[in-house]
Design a protein around this motif. Structure first.
Motif: not given
Length: 132
Positions: A112, A105, A108-109, A93, A89
Motif C-alpha cells: 500500500v 494479505h 497486499a498490506i 484483511t 486494507n
C-alpha cells in the motif's frame, strides 16, 4: 493550504481506487467465476498475483491523481491517501482473512505505502520535468 481542495483530492483518489479495484473484482468474478471456490476464496497464486498487480497499479494511479489535484504538497497528499488506504486494507484483511492465503494479505498490506509513494513521486517528477 486550501483544506477543501486537499480533502477533495484525497477523497477523489480514494474513490477512483475503490471504483477501479471493486469494479475489476466484480468483472473477474463475472467473467472467470472458476477462480473462486464456493465460499468465495481464491487459492490460485497466478490469479492472486494478478489481483495484487492491478490493485497496485490502481493505488498508484489514485495516489498520483490525489497528488495531481492537490493545491500544494503533492507527495503529502499521496501519502495521506496511502495511510487511509492502509487503514482500509487492514480492516478488509481482518474481515476477509479467510478469502485468500495469508501471504496474499501480507503482500497486499505491504504494498500500500510503496504504491502511494510511487504515485506521489510520479506526480512530483512530472511537475519537475514540465518545468524544464
Amino acid at each position: 493550504m486550501n483544506k477543501h481542495r486537499s480533502a477533495v483530492a484525497i477523497v477523489t483518489g480514494f474513490l477512483v481506487i475503490g471504483a477501479l479495484a471493486f469494479g475489476t473484482d466484480a468483472l473477474l468474478h463475472e467473467l472467470v467465476p472458476r477462480i473462486y471456490d464456493a465460499a468465495g476464496r481464491v487459492e490460485s497464486a497466478p490469479w492472486l498475483l494478478l489481483i495484487l498487480a492491478y490493485v497496485f497499479v490502481y493505488a498508484t494511479f489514485g495516489c498520483w491523481l490525489a497528488a495531481r489535484l492537490a493545491p500544494e504538497r503533492p507527495m503529502w497528499h499521496a501519502l495521506v491517501l496511502g495511510v487511509l488506504g492502509l487503514l482500509f486494507n487492514l480492516a478488509g484483511t481482518a474481515a476477509g482473512w479467510g478469502t485468500a492465503p495469508a501471504w496474499y494479505h501480507i503482500v497486499a498490506i505491504a504494498t500500500v505505502m510503496p504504491a502511494a509513494w510511487l504515485g506521489g513521486w510520479l506526480r512530483v517528477r512530472g511537475t519537475r520535468d514540465s518545468a524544464r
